[in-house]
Scaffold this active site. Structure first.
Site, PDB file in Angstrom:
ATOM      1  N   SER A 197       0.839  -1.203   0.000  1.00  0.00           N
ATOM      2  CA  SER A 197       0.000   0.000   0.000  1.00  0.00           C
ATOM      3  C   SER A 197       0.873   1.251   0.000  1.00  0.00           C
ATOM      4  O   SER A 197       0.559   2.232  -0.686  1.00  0.00           O
ATOM      5  CB  SER A 197      -1.006  -0.005   1.149  1.00  0.00           C
ATOM      6  N   ASP A 213       7.048   3.466   6.177  1.00  0.00           N
ATOM      7  CA  ASP A 213       7.027   2.644   4.955  1.00  0.00           C
ATOM      8  C   ASP A 213       7.129   3.518   3.697  1.00  0.00           C
ATOM      9  O   ASP A 213       7.895   3.233   2.789  1.00  0.00           O
ATOM     10  CB  ASP A 213       5.724   1.829   4.876  1.00  0.00           C
TER      11      ASP A 213
END
Ligand code: MEV
Length: 313
Positions: free
Chosen positions: A105, A147
């Site tokens: 994602s 991330d």
């Protein structure tokens, strides 16, 4: 007008879960990519096509009413269209399985932010990262941004809640074998389970956090020295702590066992409860580790660290 961007996926090498309580984590970008192509179209619509489904909507919808994992793309397209009468067509291609803890994602948000924003402006990496984190927040409100950061800049990074991100300048040459349990997991639920563990025995959890912190300091030194064998031992040690806090299960334990037997060390990566494990290898044991997982019918592949980060075309 057409624009294309690709972003690497990522793994957490060390420190998942403990990072929630202030311990450092070490993440690295991996050489499996998500590529996003964005195109302006005459029709006032947003079309998103991916291998996990498609989304087709008019602009200016309330983002909270959209129930789709493709929501970050819609958010980005809608934001950057800024009430123009045209539309955007987005095509997502992925080299990694989506939704198994490999940062798909975040990679989607980074590549999406780059491809879509560059239809309109020449955006810098910093601006793209900011947009990507904003988009990721539409699906993970409390994301740390770690991330997206590692996907944007590539390489290895240390992260803690207090000090944020620091790029680690070493370039170790190990290979990781990633094996997928194909068990769906909810990060939120696994994180909640660890919170329960902590609340049941604060003292035990605090000792584990201290041990993990010490382990991470040793790892930072071993990364500089490119000492893969010792790093493998640290991976084994980290897995013991993850086992103790209860994020493993029978299937993951079986996979870890295969990894421990064939590679320098194996552990869960990410939330656990399902998802993927990583096994640390070099040229001497890469093939045998991969072959063993394949023989036992696990989905697996090997990766190296990606030092490039976001790429635009
Ligand atoms: C999940 O990828 C990583 C966890 O440490 C949760 C988090 O850091 O938010 C389990």
């Amino acid at each position: 007008m057409k624009s294309k961007a690709s972003s690497p996926a990522k793994v957490i090498l060390f420190g998942e879960h403990f990072v929630v309580y202030g311990v450092k984590a070490i993440l690295c970008a991996i050489n499996k990519r998500i590529t996003v192509t964005a195109e302006t179209i005459k029709e006032n619509k947003i079309y998103i096509k991916s291998n996990i489904g498609n989304l087709e909507l008019e602009p200016n919808k309330d983002i909270s009413e959209i129930n789709s994992p493709l929501k970050p793309f819609y958010y980005l397209a809608n934001k950057l269209l800024e009430n123009q009468k045209t539309g955007i067509k987005i095509d997502v291609e992925s080299e990694i399985p989506l939704g198994v803890g490999l940062g798909s994602s975040s990679a989607c948000c980074v590549a999406g932010a780059a491809a879509i924003s560059r239809l309109f402006n020449k955006t810098s990496k910093e601006e793209i990262l900011e947009l990507a984190i904003e988009a990721e927040k539409t699906i993970f409100e409390n994301t740390s941004g770690a991330d997206c950061t590692v996907c944007t800049y590539g390489g290895i990074m240390e992260y803690d809640k207090k000090n944020g991100f620091t790029k680690i300048e070493s370039e170790p040459n190990f290979h990781l074998v990633i094996a997928n349990s194909n068990i769906e997991h909810s990060t939120k639920m696994v994180v909640e389970g660890v919170k329960q563990f902590k609340e049941n025995d604060e003292n035990r959890f605090s000792i584990l956090c201290d041990k993990e912190s010490k382990l991470i300091e040793d790892v930072l030194d071993l990364l500089k020295k490119n000492n893969t064998v010792e790093l493998g031992n640290k991976i084994r040690e980290n897995q013991e702590y993850l086992e103790t806090i209860g994020i493993s299960n029978e299937k993951l334990r079986k996979m870890i066992q295969i990894g421990q037997n064939k590679s320098f060390g194996a552990k869960i990566t990410g939330a656990g409860g399902g998802g993927c494990i990583i096994a640390l290898t070099d040229e001497s044991n890469l093939e045998q580790t991969l072959n063993q997982f394949k023989e036992d019918n696990y989905d697996c592949f090997s990766v190296k660290i990606d030092f490039k980060g976001l790429d635009t075309f």
